[in-house]
Enzyme design. Structure first.
Site, PDB file in Angstrom:
ATOM      1  N   GLU A  61       0.838  -1.198   0.000  1.00  0.00           N
ATOM      2  CA  GLU A  61       0.000   0.000   0.000  1.00  0.00           C
ATOM      3  C   GLU A  61       0.874   1.249   0.000  1.00  0.00           C
ATOM      4  O   GLU A  61       1.981   1.251   0.510  1.00  0.00           O
ATOM      5  CB  GLU A  61      -0.936   0.007   1.206  1.00  0.00           C
ATOM      6  CG  GLU A  61      -0.229   0.052   2.547  1.00  0.00           C
ATOM      7  CD  GLU A  61      -1.196  -0.052   3.717  1.00  0.00           C
ATOM      8  OE1 GLU A  61      -2.360  -0.398   3.481  1.00  0.00           O
ATOM      9  OE2 GLU A  61      -0.772   0.200   4.859  1.00  0.00           O
ATOM     10  N   PHE A  62       0.331   2.315  -0.572  1.00  0.00           N
ATOM     11  CA  PHE A  62       1.037   3.598  -0.630  1.00  0.00           C
ATOM     12  C   PHE A  62       0.107   4.677  -0.090  1.00  0.00           C
ATOM     13  O   PHE A  62      -0.275   5.612  -0.783  1.00  0.00           O
ATOM     14  CB  PHE A  62       1.464   3.907  -2.069  1.00  0.00           C
ATOM     15  CG  PHE A  62       2.474   2.941  -2.611  1.00  0.00           C
ATOM     16  CD1 PHE A  62       3.833   3.153  -2.447  1.00  0.00           C
ATOM     17  CD2 PHE A  62       2.063   1.794  -3.279  1.00  0.00           C
ATOM     18  CE1 PHE A  62       4.766   2.254  -2.937  1.00  0.00           C
ATOM     19  CE2 PHE A  62       2.989   0.894  -3.781  1.00  0.00           C
ATOM     20  CZ  PHE A  62       4.345   1.120  -3.605  1.00  0.00           C
ATOM     21  N   LEU A  63      -0.267   4.533   1.169  1.00  0.00           N
ATOM     22  CA  LEU A  63      -1.194   5.451   1.811  1.00  0.00           C
ATOM     23  C   LEU A  63      -0.416   6.435   2.674  1.00  0.00           C
ATOM     24  O   LEU A  63       0.404   6.035   3.484  1.00  0.00           O
ATOM     25  CB  LEU A  63      -2.200   4.693   2.677  1.00  0.00           C
ATOM     26  CG  LEU A  63      -2.961   3.540   2.006  1.00  0.00           C
ATOM     27  CD1 LEU A  63      -3.935   2.916   2.988  1.00  0.00           C
ATOM     28  CD2 LEU A  63      -3.672   4.018   0.758  1.00  0.00           C
ATOM     29  N   ASN A 121       9.823   4.406  -0.576  1.00  0.00           N
ATOM     30  CA  ASN A 121       9.952   5.137   0.686  1.00  0.00           C
ATOM     31  C   ASN A 121      11.382   5.597   0.938  1.00  0.00           C
ATOM     32  O   ASN A 121      11.617   6.696   1.450  1.00  0.00           O
ATOM     33  CB  ASN A 121       9.461   4.275   1.851  1.00  0.00           C
ATOM     34  CG  ASN A 121       7.951   4.293   1.973  1.00  0.00           C
ATOM     35  OD1 ASN A 121       7.267   5.016   1.259  1.00  0.00           O
ATOM     36  ND2 ASN A 121       7.415   3.496   2.881  1.00  0.00           N
ATOM     37  N   GLY A 170      10.150  11.477  10.166  1.00  0.00           N
ATOM     38  CA  GLY A 170       9.825  10.541  11.242  1.00  0.00           C
ATOM     39  C   GLY A 170       8.685   9.651  10.785  1.00  0.00           C
ATOM     40  O   GLY A 170       8.504   9.408   9.597  1.00  0.00           O
ATOM     41  N   CYS A 173       6.928   4.784   8.727  1.00  0.00           N
ATOM     42  CA  CYS A 173       7.365   4.189   7.462  1.00  0.00           C
ATOM     43  C   CYS A 173       8.818   4.496   7.113  1.00  0.00           C
ATOM     44  O   CYS A 173       9.631   3.583   6.982  1.00  0.00           O
ATOM     45  CB  CYS A 173       6.445   4.650   6.327  1.00  0.00           C
ATOM     46  SG  CYS A 173       4.769   3.980   6.420  1.00  0.00           S
ATOM     47  N   LYS A 234       4.167  14.645  11.605  1.00  0.00           N
ATOM     48  CA  LYS A 234       3.672  15.432  10.489  1.00  0.00           C
ATOM     49  C   LYS A 234       2.273  15.923  10.850  1.00  0.00           C
ATOM     50  O   LYS A 234       1.646  15.392  11.782  1.00  0.00           O
ATOM     51  CB  LYS A 234       3.631  14.609   9.196  1.00  0.00           C
ATOM     52  CG  LYS A 234       2.674  13.423   9.243  1.00  0.00           C
ATOM     53  CD  LYS A 234       2.651  12.656   7.934  1.00  0.00           C
ATOM     54  CE  LYS A 234       1.882  13.375   6.868  1.00  0.00           C
ATOM     55  NZ  LYS A 234       1.668  12.546   5.651  1.00  0.00           N
ATOM     56  N   ARG A 241       5.443   8.246  16.329  1.00  0.00           N
ATOM     57  CA  ARG A 241       6.529   7.288  16.154  1.00  0.00           C
ATOM     58  C   ARG A 241       7.705   7.949  15.429  1.00  0.00           C
ATOM     59  O   ARG A 241       7.543   8.533  14.367  1.00  0.00           O
ATOM     60  CB  ARG A 241       6.044   6.058  15.385  1.00  0.00           C
ATOM     61  CG  ARG A 241       5.151   5.154  16.207  1.00  0.00           C
ATOM     62  CD  ARG A 241       4.562   4.027  15.393  1.00  0.00           C
ATOM     63  NE  ARG A 241       3.523   4.511  14.481  1.00  0.00           N
ATOM     64  CZ  ARG A 241       2.799   3.720  13.681  1.00  0.00           C
ATOM     65  NH1 ARG A 241       3.032   2.414  13.677  1.00  0.00           N
ATOM     66  NH2 ARG A 241       1.871   4.217  12.898  1.00  0.00           N
TER      67      ARG A 241
END
Length: 349
Positions: A61-63, A121, A170, A173, A234, A241
């Site tokens: 997934e690219f969420l 990523n 941060g 991911c 963010k 995390r």
């Protein structure tokens, strides 16, 4: 750590063994997992159900946190790793309603799909660290990183996204995936020099920002009290995390300072991690009262256009350390603030 993924594979294997009439099934790995995990999941299921008709595919997934629902409903692209034509048809049918506008579905082998997620990523993390390095060089040469960002972002080969300097990335991911790809390289006896440097640059960026604060106070932060805006890694999430704010807080406390922080969403998640080593404000204005300076760490929208009169009246001195370059240099200069940012000429009044 694949123990939970492989536990699910074991459970599925036992289910298929006990209910062979279920018919052909596709097992989809959505998690970001090391290259070769599809093979391990397939083998784990086969141990229990060697004759069951199934396949395992990788569908990373690219969420993005904060806009995950939009990314899910309108994916920019879909990656599916499978070597099985029957599985490919199933996955095409599954995603058909979500790519009606023509966004691509890319089919490849399972290992390539697993690698694609890590590579994506890690590349973004590398882009962020590169801009942070450029920002630091701008500070040394007198160049303005905002101008540089616009200049290179207009190049279609580079693009405009992820070119904003700050105090490091941060979240759940980027740090994990960069380390995982380096680990995969190490396991294959390959020295992934670029990504090791990305990790080092990201760690050093928080220290660099802390040094700005420390230098302003002549390396003596004992009994200094700071207002901090932003705790999440963010905006639009309460995720803390690997949050740069947490590392910065520890540096400040170790130097003898105190912190009162405010985040629109992440006060409670920070308290669950850090406890009461800092104070928590109910509003941005409350955090400012009797603070020696304001430190901006997360670029929430509500921090972008604050009431500077309130900031000036609340702080002991009009000093702002901006880790996200939210404010206009000329405006703060006219208001006689002492203003520090990233990659730009600092205003020292």
């Amino acid at each position: 750590d694949l123990k939970y993924v492989l536990k699910v594979a074991d459970d599925l294997g036992q289910l298929f063994r006990n209910e062979p009439e279920l018919g052909y099934k596709v097992i989809v790995d959505k998690s970001t997992v090391p290259v070769g995990t599809s093979d391990r999941v397939r083998a784990a299921i086969r141990r229990y159900a060697p004759n069951f008709d199934f396949d395992v595919c990788s569908n990373p997934e690219f969420l993005r946190e904060g806009i995950a629902v939009e990314d899910f409903m309108k994916p920019e692209r879909v990656i599916v790793g499978t070597s099985n034509e029957k599985t490919r048809r199933r996955m095409e049918q599954l995603y058909e309603p979500f790519v009606r506008t023509g966004n691509p579905v890319y089919f490849m082998d399972e290992k390539s799909a697993e690698m694609t997620k890590y590579a994506a990523n890690s590349f973004i993390a590398m882009k962020i660290s590169f801009m942070n390095e450029i920002a630091r060089l701008c500070e040394l040469t007198g160049a303005q990183v905002d101008a540089v960002r616009l200049g290179i972002g207009s190049d279609s080969r580079i693009g405009k996204r992820y070119l904003f300097p700050g105090i490091g990335y941060g979240g759940s991911c980027f740090p994990k995936d960069v380390h995982a790809l380096v680990n995969t390289a190490n396991e294959n006896k390959y020295d992934f020099k670029i990504l090791k440097s990305v990790i080092d640059v990201n760690k050093e960026q928080v220290n660099h920002f802390f040094n700005k604060i420390s230098k302003h106070y002549k390396e003596n932060l004992k009994a200094k009290h700071f207002a901090m805006w932003g705790l999440a890694f963010k905006p639009n999430t309460d995720d803390v995390r690997e949050a740069p704010a947490h590392y910065l807080i520890k540096l400040l406390l170790n130097a003898g300072a105190t912190v009162k922080a405010y985040d629109p969403e992440a006060n409670h998640t920070t308290k669950a991690v850090l406890g009461d080593i800092i104070q928590y404000a109910e509003s941005s204005d409350e955090s400012l009262i009797d603070a020696d300076a304001l430190i901006v760490v997360t670029e929430w929208k509500e921090f972008r256009n604050p009431d500077f009169d309130i900031i000036e009246k609340s702080l002991k001195a009009p000093v702002i350390f901006d880790g996200r370059n939210l404010y206009d240099l000329d405006k703060l200069n006219a208001m006689k603030f002492t203003y520090y940012s990233i990659g730009r000429t600092d205003i020292i009044n």
